[in-house]
Design a protein around this motif. Structure first.
Motif, short mmCIF file in Angstrom:
data_model
loop_
_atom_site.label_atom_id
_atom_site.label_comp_id
_atom_site.label_asym_id
_atom_site.label_seq_id
_atom_site.Cartn_x
_atom_site.Cartn_y
_atom_site.Cartn_z
N THR A 97 -2.89 -5.22 -4.67
CA THR A 97 -2.16 -5.03 -5.87
C THR A 97 -1.04 -5.92 -5.66
OG1 THR A 97 -1.11 -3.12 -5.00
CG2 THR A 97 -2.96 -2.67 -6.45
N THR A 98 -0.18 -6.29 -6.70
CA THR A 98 0.88 -7.23 -6.60
C THR A 98 1.93 -6.86 -5.56
OG1 THR A 98 2.04 -6.15 -8.23
CG2 THR A 98 1.03 -7.75 -8.99
N GLU A 99 2.25 -5.63 -5.24
CA GLU A 99 3.06 -5.41 -4.27
C GLU A 99 2.50 -4.63 -3.02
OE1 GLU A 99 5.84 -6.64 -4.08
OE2 GLU A 99 5.33 -7.65 -5.88
N ARG A 100 1.23 -4.73 -2.85
CA ARG A 100 0.50 -4.43 -1.70
C ARG A 100 0.65 -3.09 -1.23
NH1 ARG A 100 1.59 -5.67 2.88
NH2 ARG A 100 -0.43 -6.45 3.86
N SER A 101 0.82 -2.09 -2.35
CA SER A 101 0.57 -0.70 -2.24
C SER A 101 -0.95 -0.26 -1.96
CB SER A 101 1.11 0.12 -3.34
OG SER A 101 0.36 -0.31 -4.50
N SER B 135 2.35 -11.26 7.53
CA SER B 135 3.87 -11.50 7.45
C SER B 135 4.72 -10.93 6.42
CB SER B 135 3.61 -12.96 7.89
OG SER B 135 3.09 -13.33 9.27
N LEU B 136 3.99 -11.26 5.39
CA LEU B 136 4.89 -10.85 4.17
C LEU B 136 5.04 -9.24 4.09
CD1 LEU B 136 6.23 -11.33 1.41
CD2 LEU B 136 3.89 -11.12 0.44
N ALA B 137 4.14 -8.56 4.69
CA ALA B 137 4.25 -7.05 4.67
C ALA B 137 5.37 -6.88 5.75
CB ALA B 137 2.93 -6.51 5.37
N LYS B 138 5.72 -7.56 6.78
CA LYS B 138 6.86 -7.60 7.63
C LYS B 138 7.92 -7.64 6.88
CE LYS B 138 4.19 -8.54 11.80
NZ LYS B 138 4.17 -9.58 12.96
N SER B 139 8.17 -8.78 5.92
CA SER B 139 9.23 -9.11 5.20
C SER B 139 9.59 -7.97 4.28
CB SER B 139 8.99 -10.21 4.53
OG SER B 139 8.78 -11.39 5.19
N MET B 140 8.50 -7.34 3.60
CA MET B 140 8.84 -5.94 3.03
C MET B 140 9.42 -5.12 3.70
SD MET B 140 5.64 -5.96 0.19
CE MET B 140 6.34 -4.55 -0.75
N ASP B 141 9.01 -4.82 4.95
CA ASP B 141 9.55 -3.64 5.68
C ASP B 141 11.14 -4.01 5.97
OD1 ASP B 141 7.11 -2.41 5.78
OD2 ASP B 141 6.54 -3.12 7.66
N GLN B 142 11.48 -5.29 6.04
CA GLN B 142 12.78 -5.69 6.55
C GLN B 142 13.65 -5.47 5.23
OE1 GLN B 142 12.39 -9.74 7.63
NE2 GLN B 142 11.18 -9.15 9.64
#
Length: 236
Positions: free
Chosen positions: A38-42, A136-143
């Motif tokens: 999904t667009t925001e990786r949920s 790597s983007l998921a890590k960015s979201m976590d940040q």
């Protein structure tokens, strides 16, 4: 998820396949592991696209489908993936995931280097991107999760904001909370949700109004379009 991305995303995208010039080049570039989400990786699913042609018994209605593998949790995360049997490139720039009869389950087109978007009727937009870049983007979201301060270009603080990883009622968004004593402009906007969309931070109000912030070279997030007295988000 505008075509301006954060510095982190630029680094990620530089390692992703460059836009293909023809179907053969695109086919070659697509071989490997991709994240379908999904667009925001949920909800996510790992898809491995292979260069070998699918066996005739796998795909009866088309001639050029290629093998793929879906990780075991795909059908639970994204139910439509249970119908996907093969992949192929249509025309010059469409990456198609097909069922066993050669019918399209979802078509993707490249919107940024290594990032593809596909639309399913009555469901919404899905993203296909290089697996390494996606993680790597998921890590960015976590940040992004945590406390932020909204300030004007002069440095005057106008509001505090907390971004959480709690899923909001609206799909693919997460809950956001304003802190007390916000400037009236921000308080009247009253965002309750947030998401990252192709490198931009989106704050969303219950009314549906959206404020868009883009990262600058100073690791700050500036509201767009920019103005003489910009609104900037700073990590606390």
């Amino acid at each position: 998820m505008r075509r301006c991305v954060t510095a982190a995303m630029l680094l990620l995208l530089s390692a992703a396949p460059a836009p293909a010039q023809d179907a053969a080049a695109l086919t070659k570039a697509m071989v490997g592991q991709w994240e379908l989400s999904t667009t925001e990786r949920s909800r996510t699913c790992v898809v491995t696209l292979k260069p070998e042609a699918a066996a005739p018994g796998i795909q009866q209605g088309a001639q050029h489908g290629m093998k793929l593998e879906l990780e075991p949790g795909c059908a639970a995360a994204l139910p439509f993936t249970k119908d996907i049997a093969v992949w192929t490139v249509k025309g010059l720039d469409i990456v198609r995931l097909e069922n066993s009869a050669g019918e399209a389950v979802i078509d993707f087109t490249e919107v940024e280097s290594g990032i593809f978007e596909g639309l399913r009727a009555n469901e919404g937009v899905y993203i296909l991107q290089n697996l390494v870049a996606a993680r790597s983007l998921a890590k960015s979201m976590d940040q992004m999760i945590g406390d932020w301060s909204m300030v004007r270009g002069s440095g005057r603080a106008v509001c505090g904001l907390t971004l959480t990883n709690n899923e909001a009622a609206t799909a693919d968004n997460f809950e956001a909370f304003l802190k007390p004593r916000c400037d009236s402009l921000v308080a009247n906007f009253g965002p309750t949700m947030w998401r990252l969309e192709r490198g931009a931070l989106m704050l969303i109000a219950p009314s549906g109004e959206v404020w868009r912030f883009e990262a600058d070279d100073n690791a700050q997030w500036r509201k767009t379009p920019d103005s003489a007295d910009p609104l900037i988000m700073l990590r606390q």
